[in-house]
Design a protein around this motif. Structure first.
Motif, PDB file in Angstrom:
ATOM      1  N   TYR A   1       0.861  -1.193   0.000  1.00 35.64           N
ATOM      2  CA  TYR A   1       0.000   0.000   0.000  1.00 35.64           C
ATOM      3  C   TYR A   1       0.889   1.233   0.000  1.00 35.64           C
ATOM      4  O   TYR A   1       1.704   1.405   0.895  1.00 35.64           O
ATOM      5  CB  TYR A   1      -0.916  -0.001   1.226  1.00 35.64           C
ATOM      6  CG  TYR A   1      -1.567  -1.338   1.487  1.00 35.64           C
ATOM      7  CD1 TYR A   1      -2.402  -1.928   0.533  1.00 35.64           C
ATOM      8  CD2 TYR A   1      -1.331  -2.044   2.677  1.00 35.64           C
ATOM      9  CE1 TYR A   1      -2.963  -3.172   0.753  1.00 35.64           C
ATOM     10  CE2 TYR A   1      -1.900  -3.271   2.897  1.00 35.64           C
ATOM     11  CZ  TYR A   1      -2.717  -3.842   1.936  1.00 35.64           C
ATOM     12  OH  TYR A   1      -3.263  -5.073   2.150  1.00 35.64           O
TER      13      TYR A   1
ATOM     14  N   ARG B   1       5.121  -2.654 -10.941  1.00 31.79           N
ATOM     15  CA  ARG B   1       3.988  -3.478 -10.513  1.00 31.79           C
ATOM     16  C   ARG B   1       4.398  -4.945 -10.590  1.00 31.79           C
ATOM     17  O   ARG B   1       4.771  -5.442 -11.647  1.00 31.79           O
ATOM     18  CB  ARG B   1       2.781  -3.237 -11.421  1.00 31.79           C
ATOM     19  CG  ARG B   1       2.114  -1.875 -11.279  1.00 31.79           C
ATOM     20  CD  ARG B   1       1.316  -1.770 -10.012  1.00 31.79           C
ATOM     21  NE  ARG B   1       0.468  -0.583  -9.971  1.00 31.79           N
ATOM     22  CZ  ARG B   1      -0.185  -0.192  -8.898  1.00 31.79           C
ATOM     23  NH1 ARG B   1      -0.095  -0.879  -7.769  1.00 31.79           N
ATOM     24  NH2 ARG B   1      -0.941   0.892  -8.929  1.00 31.79           N
TER      25      ARG B   1
ATOM     26  N   SER C   1      -3.692   4.274  -3.884  1.00 28.98           N
ATOM     27  CA  SER C   1      -2.279   3.967  -4.066  1.00 28.98           C
ATOM     28  C   SER C   1      -1.848   4.215  -5.507  1.00 28.98           C
ATOM     29  O   SER C   1      -0.736   4.710  -5.761  1.00 28.98           O
ATOM     30  CB  SER C   1      -2.012   2.512  -3.672  1.00 28.98           C
ATOM     31  OG  SER C   1      -0.655   2.174  -3.820  1.00 28.98           O
ATOM     32  N   SER C   2      -2.714   3.903  -6.455  1.00 30.19           N
ATOM     33  CA  SER C   2      -2.385   4.098  -7.866  1.00 30.19           C
ATOM     34  C   SER C   2      -2.188   5.571  -8.186  1.00 30.19           C
ATOM     35  O   SER C   2      -1.271   5.939  -8.942  1.00 30.19           O
ATOM     36  CB  SER C   2      -3.494   3.510  -8.751  1.00 30.19           C
ATOM     37  OG  SER C   2      -3.595   2.114  -8.575  1.00 30.19           O
TER      38      SER C   2
ATOM     39  N   ARG D   1      -2.061  -6.604  -8.400  1.00 29.87           N
ATOM     40  CA  ARG D   1      -3.419  -7.071  -8.087  1.00 29.87           C
ATOM     41  C   ARG D   1      -3.875  -6.435  -6.770  1.00 29.87           C
ATOM     42  O   ARG D   1      -3.114  -6.385  -5.809  1.00 29.87           O
ATOM     43  CB  ARG D   1      -3.454  -8.593  -7.945  1.00 29.87           C
ATOM     44  CG  ARG D   1      -2.928  -9.343  -9.148  1.00 29.87           C
ATOM     45  CD  ARG D   1      -3.074 -10.840  -8.935  1.00 29.87           C
ATOM     46  NE  ARG D   1      -2.282 -11.603  -9.878  1.00 29.87           N
ATOM     47  CZ  ARG D   1      -2.207 -12.927  -9.885  1.00 29.87           C
ATOM     48  NH1 ARG D   1      -2.885 -13.629  -8.984  1.00 29.87           N
ATOM     49  NH2 ARG D   1      -1.465 -13.556 -10.777  1.00 29.87           N
ATOM     50  N   PRO D   2      -5.110  -5.974  -6.712  1.00 33.57           N
ATOM     51  CA  PRO D   2      -5.595  -5.357  -5.459  1.00 33.57           C
ATOM     52  C   PRO D   2      -6.181  -6.386  -4.512  1.00 33.57           C
ATOM     53  O   PRO D   2      -6.821  -7.346  -4.935  1.00 33.57           O
ATOM     54  CB  PRO D   2      -6.688  -4.409  -5.962  1.00 33.57           C
ATOM     55  CG  PRO D   2      -7.231  -5.079  -7.200  1.00 33.57           C
ATOM     56  CD  PRO D   2      -6.066  -5.805  -7.826  1.00 33.57           C
ATOM     57  N   ASP D   3      -5.943  -6.186  -3.210  1.00 28.34           N
ATOM     58  CA  ASP D   3      -6.696  -6.947  -2.220  1.00 28.34           C
ATOM     59  C   ASP D   3      -7.768  -6.071  -1.587  1.00 28.34           C
ATOM     60  O   ASP D   3      -8.784  -6.576  -1.114  1.00 28.34           O
ATOM     61  CB  ASP D   3      -5.770  -7.554  -1.162  1.00 28.34           C
ATOM     62  CG  ASP D   3      -5.070  -6.504  -0.317  1.00 28.34           C
ATOM     63  OD1 ASP D   3      -4.877  -5.368  -0.809  1.00 28.34           O
ATOM     64  OD2 ASP D   3      -4.687  -6.818   0.834  1.00 28.34           O
ATOM     65  N   HIS D   4      -7.564  -4.740  -1.579  1.00 30.40           N
ATOM     66  CA  HIS D   4      -8.578  -3.781  -1.143  1.00 30.40           C
ATOM     67  C   HIS D   4      -8.695  -2.726  -2.250  1.00 30.40           C
ATOM     68  O   HIS D   4      -7.776  -1.932  -2.441  1.00 30.40           O
ATOM     69  CB  HIS D   4      -8.184  -3.122   0.182  1.00 30.40           C
ATOM     70  CG  HIS D   4      -7.978  -4.091   1.302  1.00 30.40           C
ATOM     71  ND1 HIS D   4      -9.003  -4.829   1.842  1.00 30.40           N
ATOM     72  CD2 HIS D   4      -6.857  -4.454   1.978  1.00 30.40           C
ATOM     73  CE1 HIS D   4      -8.527  -5.600   2.801  1.00 30.40           C
ATOM     74  NE2 HIS D   4      -7.227  -5.391   2.897  1.00 30.40           N
ATOM     75  N   ARG D   5      -9.796  -2.703  -2.956  1.00 30.14           N
ATOM     76  CA  ARG D   5      -9.878  -1.896  -4.172  1.00 30.14           C
ATOM     77  C   ARG D   5      -9.790  -0.399  -3.893  1.00 30.14           C
ATOM     78  O   ARG D   5      -9.187   0.348  -4.663  1.00 30.14           O
ATOM     79  CB  ARG D   5     -11.174  -2.222  -4.929  1.00 30.14           C
ATOM     80  CG  ARG D   5     -11.173  -3.641  -5.486  1.00 30.14           C
ATOM     81  CD  ARG D   5     -12.286  -3.878  -6.496  1.00 30.14           C
ATOM     82  NE  ARG D   5     -12.203  -5.216  -7.036  1.00 30.14           N
ATOM     83  CZ  ARG D   5     -11.404  -5.568  -8.056  1.00 30.14           C
ATOM     84  NH1 ARG D   5     -10.625  -4.657  -8.613  1.00 30.14           N
ATOM     85  NH2 ARG D   5     -11.389  -6.807  -8.497  1.00 30.14           N
TER      86      ARG D   5
ATOM     87  N   TYR E   1      -6.201   0.359  -3.207  1.00 31.72           N
ATOM     88  CA  TYR E   1      -5.445   0.206  -4.456  1.00 31.72           C
ATOM     89  C   TYR E   1      -5.642   1.418  -5.356  1.00 31.72           C
ATOM     90  O   TYR E   1      -4.691   1.895  -5.983  1.00 31.72           O
ATOM     91  CB  TYR E   1      -5.894  -1.062  -5.166  1.00 31.72           C
ATOM     92  CG  TYR E   1      -5.101  -1.408  -6.407  1.00 31.72           C
ATOM     93  CD1 TYR E   1      -3.926  -2.140  -6.317  1.00 31.72           C
ATOM     94  CD2 TYR E   1      -5.531  -1.005  -7.667  1.00 31.72           C
ATOM     95  CE1 TYR E   1      -3.196  -2.471  -7.449  1.00 31.72           C
ATOM     96  CE2 TYR E   1      -4.801  -1.324  -8.807  1.00 31.72           C
ATOM     97  CZ  TYR E   1      -3.639  -2.057  -8.692  1.00 31.72           C
ATOM     98  OH  TYR E   1      -2.911  -2.375  -9.825  1.00 31.72           O
TER      99      TYR E   1
END
Length: 479
Positions: free
Chosen positions: A336, A390, A374-375, A364-368, A371
């Motif tokens: 994150y 990535r 963060s992006s 790959r996101p675990d919490h959208r 994510y």
């Protein structure tokens, strides 16, 4: 006057907005950071229907009261430890501190409550198989005391292997202690703990404070992962206890994480960190062991245990100091990436100094929502010259820093506000060129499996997703 359903809805709407205004004022006066206060206040003013209940449960601040209670518990713990002559090992830190002061990380010895210590051995454990093979082997050989602490413990195949092993050692007369976070392990069935207690294992759930609402308090969570066996071998890092950490749960598998195995005087600090958390949960000390012979390790290490009861923002300042210390290379891996202004400015300055700054993030996101935020920060960092990668094979969960060719850190802290100010975290800083070289080899292998972002990638994101990223950034201080 006739009173009907429309009138009732009108009163409920008005009451919700009034409560939203009151809660927004409460956030302004009590939330610890300006960014978090603004995020909560705006959302409570304009979206009280969606945010009032989450603020009551997750965001309401009992921060000052919690800090006072935690600090008092820590003082009581250290008073209880006074009769153990536990601080004899601190004298060994004098030469280590002088050595550390001669480098670039000048603030580190004074940042944490635990000193840098020499004569340690640290082994890098890459991925879950190596990590749990080493941890389980150490526990199986325990003779006196086993201390185990994880943020998440699942009642799955890996969790049951851990339980069986702890029960076996307890049956052999070993004192066994298990501490897990009450929110991180929210789905752990009561029967799991009851079985362990029936077999002689002492089990505690780390909770913020007593009370129904505090039971669901997401702030002030204990995110540390610590194992110490007989005071002679210890472990910390990013892994929790669950099949996903062995790559057993698609679509995030294969899971990428890192742990370390420790031997040497630094284990006294690791036990002290566990003792503070156990004392908070149980109001008594676990057994603490000082090894008669720590071996012949040569590594200089400092353990930094951070948390919301610290007198300063230890975790955030750790990252700022580490970034500022870099002269040639700064490589960071984190799941994150939601830096505060100080950390982002330090990254920018490192680029301007000519440092090779790279950040490895999951693809790959675990919490959208996290994510998405963060992006957006990743593209902002890219624009100031940070190289962003990535990781493609699976979910990247490791928390690792490489500073030049001489220092590296591994632990539990993420690059986000929750780790900076709300969670209890632990990081091991190792000053050793050999260990730094092994971390470099590990990260080079990870970068080889990653795709480097380009500025034009931002233009390929559709408008709706860009909007979502910006909304996520607005609330990033409270994620």
């Amino acid at each position: 006057m006739e009173f009907g359903i429309p009138h009732l809805f009108g009163y409920l709407i008005a009451l919700t907005h009034v409560l939203g205004v009151i809660a927004a004022l409460h956030a302004v006066f009590t939330v610890r950071t300006a960014q978090g206060a603004i995020a909560w206040a705006l959302s409570l003013l304009f979206m009280p229907y969606l945010t009032l209940l989450p603020y009551l449960v997750f965001g309401r601040s009992s921060f000052d009261a919690y800090i006072r209670a935690r600090r008092q518990a820590n003082r009581e713990m250290h008073v209880a430890m006074a009769g153990l002559d536990w601080r004899d090992w601190v004298s060994e830190a004098v030469a280590a501190r002088r050595s550390l002061d001669s480098g670039n990380l000048l603030a580190m010895p004074r940042l944490g409550s635990m000193p840098p210590l020499a004569h340690n051995q640290v082994r890098l454990l890459i991925n879950g198989e190596a990590t749990f093979e080493a941890i389980f082997a150490a526990i199986a050989a325990a003779k006196q005391v086993v201390l185990v602490q994880f943020f998440i413990v699942h009642d799955d195949a890996l969790g049951r292997r851990l339980a069986d092993l702890l029960l076996a050692r307890a049956a052999a007369g070993v004192e066994v202690f298990l501490l897990y976070d009450g929110i991180g392990s929210h789905d752990l069935p009561r029967a799991y703990g009851e079985r362990l207690r029936a077999g002689g294992v002492q089990v505690r759930s780390f909770a913020t404070r007593r009370g129904l609402i505090n039971r669901f308090q997401l702030n002030f969570r204990n995110h540390r992962k610590v194992v110490v066996v007989d005071g002679t071998i210890g472990f910390l890092g990013g892994h929790n206890v669950g099949d996903e950490y062995l790559g057993g749960k698609p679509p995030l598998s294969p899971w990428r994480d890192t742990h370390v195995e420790l031997r040497g005087p630094v284990l006294t600090c690791l036990q002290e960190s566990f003792a503070e958390d156990w004392y908070w949960a149980a109001r008594r000390l676990p057994p603490l062991l000082l090894a008669e012979d720590f071996g012949n390790g040569e590594m200089l290490c400092q353990l930094l245990a951070s948390g919301p009861a610290d007198p300063q923002d230890t975790c955030s300042l750790f990252f700022v100091e580490a970034i500022n210390a870099a002269r040639q290379r700064l490589w960071i891996t984190t799941p994150y990436f939601i830096p505060d202004e100080a950390v982002f400015a330090a990254l920018h300055l490192a680029v301007l100094r000519g440092v090779d700054v790279r950040i490895l993030l999951p693809a790959r996101p675990d919490h959208r929502m996290v994510y998405a935020a963060s992006s957006l920060f990743a593209f902002e960092a890219l624009r100031v010259g940070v190289r962003i990668f990535r990781y493609l094979p699976g979910f990247l969960h490791q928390k690792v820093l490489l500073i030049d060719d001489c220092s590296a850190a591994v632990g539990s802290a993420n690059l986000d506000n929750r780790s900076f100010r709300l969670n209890f975290e632990i990081m091991l800083l190792v000053h050793d060129s050999g260990f730094a070289a092994r971390v470099q080899d590990m990260l080079e292998a990870d970068f080889a499996l990653a795709r480097e972002l380009r500025e034009e990638d931002d233009q390929q994101i559709n408008r709706l997703r860009q909007l979502g990223m910006r909304v996520a950034r607005l609330i990033s201080p409270i994620l």
